[in-house]
Write a protein that holds these residues in place. Structure first.
Motif: not given
Length: 138
Positions: A74-76, A79-82, A118-119
């Protein structure tokens, strides 16, 4: 919301890995393709590996490949990880920054809500949805 270049390049590399999930890409070829230093790319790959999204192997035949089915990434979550450690605004940090209106601020809760949404919205899409077209072998 503005993502860091770390996250931007991480997503681009994942898009490339998702285009050929069984292929191990060397850091040299990915660094050349995306025009960034191997050192920077290595840091991004290490974070993605810690998150279980990619697998890396050293040596001949090594490289980076997806550690999961692209349809399950999942893209969110990526993003949260990075973006770990990158607060949306200074007052979200552990010390609260230099904010002088913390006790009466009505903005902070709205920003947190927007960041969460957003996430959540990104999590409606997977890496499979944004994979680059597979390259033909010449």
């Amino acid at each position: 919301m503005r993502l860091t270049s770390f996250t931007d390049y991480g997503l681009r590399m994942l898009m490339r890995l998702a285009s050929a999930p069984e292929t191990a890409f060397s850091t040299a070829e990915l660094a050349e393709e995306f025009g960034l230093s191997r050192n920077h790319l290595t840091k991004i790959m290490q974070q993605l590996a810690r998150g279980g999204i990619v697998e890396t192997r050293r040596g001949g035949g090594g490289g980076a490949r997806l550690g999961k089915d692209p349809a399950k990434v999942r893209l969110g979550d990526v993003v949260r990880l990075l973006e770990q450690g990158q607060d949306l605004v200074e007052c979200f940090g552990p010390t609260g920054g230099d904010c002088t209106i913390g006790g009466c601020c009505r903005l902070k809760a709205r920003l947190r809500h927007a960041e969460t949404r957003f996430i959540e919205d990104l999590n409606r899409s997977t890496l499979a949805d944004i994979a680059l077209p597979a390259r033909e072998v010449a």
